[in-house]
Design an enzyme around this catalytic site. Structure first.
Site, PDB file in Angstrom:
ATOM      1  N   VAL A 106       1.046  -1.342   0.073  1.00 11.27           N
ATOM      2  CA  VAL A 106      -0.085  -0.150   0.018  1.00 11.27           C
ATOM      3  C   VAL A 106       1.025   1.230   0.020  1.00 11.27           C
ATOM      4  CG1 VAL A 106      -1.812   1.340   1.120  1.00 11.27           C
ATOM      5  CG2 VAL A 106      -1.716  -1.230   1.279  1.00 11.27           C
TER       6      VAL A 106
ATOM      7  N   LYS B 181      -6.152  -1.828  -1.601  1.00 12.60           N
ATOM      8  CA  LYS B 181      -5.270  -1.347  -0.504  1.00 12.60           C
ATOM      9  C   LYS B 181      -6.078  -0.754   0.744  1.00 12.60           C
ATOM     10  CE  LYS B 181      -1.900   0.446  -4.270  1.00 12.60           C
ATOM     11  NZ  LYS B 181      -1.854   1.351  -5.327  1.00 12.60           N
TER      12      LYS B 181
HETATM   13  N1  HSE Z   1      -1.040   0.940 -10.550  1.00  9.08           N
HETATM   14  C1  HSE Z   1      -0.546   1.320  -9.079  1.00  9.08           C
HETATM   15  C2  HSE Z   1      -0.879   2.960  -8.939  1.00  9.08           C
HETATM   16  C3  HSE Z   1       0.946   1.008  -8.783  1.00  9.08           C
HETATM   17  O1  HSE Z   1      -1.133   3.839  -9.795  1.00  9.08           O
HETATM   18  O2  HSE Z   1      -0.913   3.403  -7.976  1.00  9.08           O
HETATM   19  C4  HSE Z   1       1.344   1.011  -7.276  1.00  9.08           C
HETATM   20  O3  HSE Z   1       0.526   0.197  -6.428  1.00  9.08           O
END
Ligand code: HSE
Ligand code: NAP
Length: 428
Positions: free
Chosen positions: A132, A205
């Site tokens: 996270v 998350k």
């Molecule tokens: N794709 C995710 C973001 C990567 O843009 O935050 C990090 O977890």
């Protein structure tokens, strides 16, 4: 002291950063843990691919079991991604007494309890700080730093891609489609950016943060999710005029032992510190009963910030090894999960309506709010040269989600309303 031998699953963005930090900061790491830290073997899909760092060919494998079943490897660092196969690898690693560090939020949000239970059974550590908000140490903060407090609210910008898109739309007046393309070209968004833009990445998350903050097993299904694909330039413009920014916020709240979790585009007052978190940056605001308001800010993704968290977890595992205290996970989900009902979830709302421009329309609209006991904070009619109909902006006081759903359902049937253009949660 015997060297610590690490098996690295994955040598992509994060794995490369892990190798750089373990090699580049080796003497600091040794001073902290009292042993040499060696990346013994590395799992990749394609051992012949050209890479930005050099790892000796004999250390590379495309067979995960070479690593998981290697008796000399004490710790598995999983930065390959994926869910079911990866879970299988990690469960077997734990059964073999190997400790695990992972950056995998998809895996931890879906199978965290099973993995942590297996770790406990085998007295192993499982740390997942990087899962996270990349480089922000929010997991350790919630589970250790705030262990003495009762968390009331966690509000996070935990997806960098969507924050980048919303920032560009707000600051440059760019359209959603154009900025999404740019985010993909810059490598922020996934090749298939659906889980970023539709809020699933942030929801995973938030399930992890909610579990830690509320000490209860929050599942992904407990997080209501709405992404940013319907956010228009016009909405952002209205928000700015009224003193708000639009952000994809994960919000986890507790009241009287009941919790609610959501991810949705939210209008947040410009004066709130989280409103000024721009670009690919992440931030997590935590309000504790005793500590009050706090906020944590930094890079939420990327090679080196994410690897910083991964290697910090590695150091934590090794320190535990030295002390002989592995498998004593600091966080225990000892609280029964009680989710708020839609009648109990309350917040302010912004509603933009396109309506017929004639006498009595406003009265009919406000009557619906009154019928469902939603109190209004402000009502504004805006002229729009591009729109011959009237545009009405309404901001409510705190209203239950159940009442607001009824109001909006009613609006769909009301002949004077041409279109419910947009609805947003309002914070601050
Ligand atoms: N794709 C995710 C973001 C990567 O843009 O935050 C990090 O977890
Ligand atoms: P990535 O760049 O796609 O790298 C994945 C690596 O794993 C590659 O080296 C790939 O091998 C290897 N791999 C993937 N599947 C494999 C398989 N089935 N068998 C063998 N090797 C396999 O991914 P990443 O961006 O580093 O992300 C890794 C993890 O960290 C994910 O769980 C992600 O959610 C998490 N995370 C990433 C970030 C970030 O900023 N990128 C931030 C926080 C968390 P090849 O190199 O041969 O293709």
């Amino acid at each position: 002291m015997k060297p610590i031998r690490v098996g690295l699953l994955g040598l992509g963005t994060v794995g490369t950063g892990v190798v750089r930090i373990v090699e580049g900061h080796q003497s600091d790491l040794q001073s902290q843990v009292g042993s040499e830290v060696i990346i013994e073997k590395v799992l990749v899909k394609n051992v012949d691919k050209s890479r930005s760092i050099s790892v000796p060919h004999h250390k590379m494998t495309d067979n995960a079991w070479d690593i998981i079943r290697d008796p000399d490897i004490n710790i598995i660092v999983e930065v390959m991604g994926g869910i079911e196969t990866t879970k299988e690898y990690l469960l077997e690693a734990l059964e073999r007494g190997k400790h695990v560090v992972t950056a995998n939020k998809d895996l931890m949000a879906l199978h965290g309890p099973e993995i942590l239970a297996k770790a406990k059974e085998h007295q192993c550590d499982v740390f997942y700080e990087a899962s996270v908000a990349g480089g922000i140490p929010i997991i350790r903060t919630l589970s250790e730093g705030f262990s003495s407090d009762r968390i009331l609210k966690i509000m996070g910008i935990v997806n960098g891609t969507t924050n980048f898109i919303l920032t560009k739309m707000s600051q440059e007046g760019a359209s959603y489609a154009d900025v999404l393309k740019e985010a993909q070209e810059l490598g922020y968004a996934e090749a298939d950016p659906t889980s970023d833009v539709e809020g699933l990445d942030a929801a995973r998350k938030m399930a992890i943060l909610g579990t830690l903050g509320f000490r209860a097993n929050v599942a992904l299904e407990d997080v209501s999710v709405r992404g940013i694909s319907s956010v228009s330039k016009e909405d952002i413009l209205y928000a700015k005029r009224l003193g708000y920014e639009v952000k994809l916020l994960g919000i986890a709240e507790r009241q009287d032992e009941h919790i609610s979790l959501s991810v949705q585009p939210t209008m947040i007052r410009k004066s709130h510190p989280i409103a000024s978190v721009n670009g690919v940056f992440n931030a997590v605001y935590v309000h504790g009963e005793a500590v009050g308001e706090t906020m944590f800010y930094g890079a939420g993704a990327g090679e080196m910030p994410t690897a910083t968290s991964v290697v910090a977890d590695l150091v934590a595992v090794i320190k535990n090894l030295k002390l002989g205290v592995n498998g004593q996970q600091a966080i225990v989900t000892y609280k029964e999960k009680k989710l708020k009902t839609d009648e109990q979830i309350e917040y302010k709302n912004f509603i933009l309506l396109h309506v017929q421009d004639k006498a009595g329309v406003l009265a009919r609209i406000t009557q619906v709010f009154a019928e469902f006991e939603v109190s209004l904070a402000s009502v504004l009619q805006q002229p729009n040269p591009d729109n011959p109909e009237a545009e009405i902006i309404i901001i409510t006081h705190d209203a239950s989600k159940a009442s607001m759903d009824k109001v909006l359902k009613h609006f769909e049937q009301l002949d004077v309303i041409r279109k419910i253009k947009s609805v947003y949660r309002v914070e601050g």
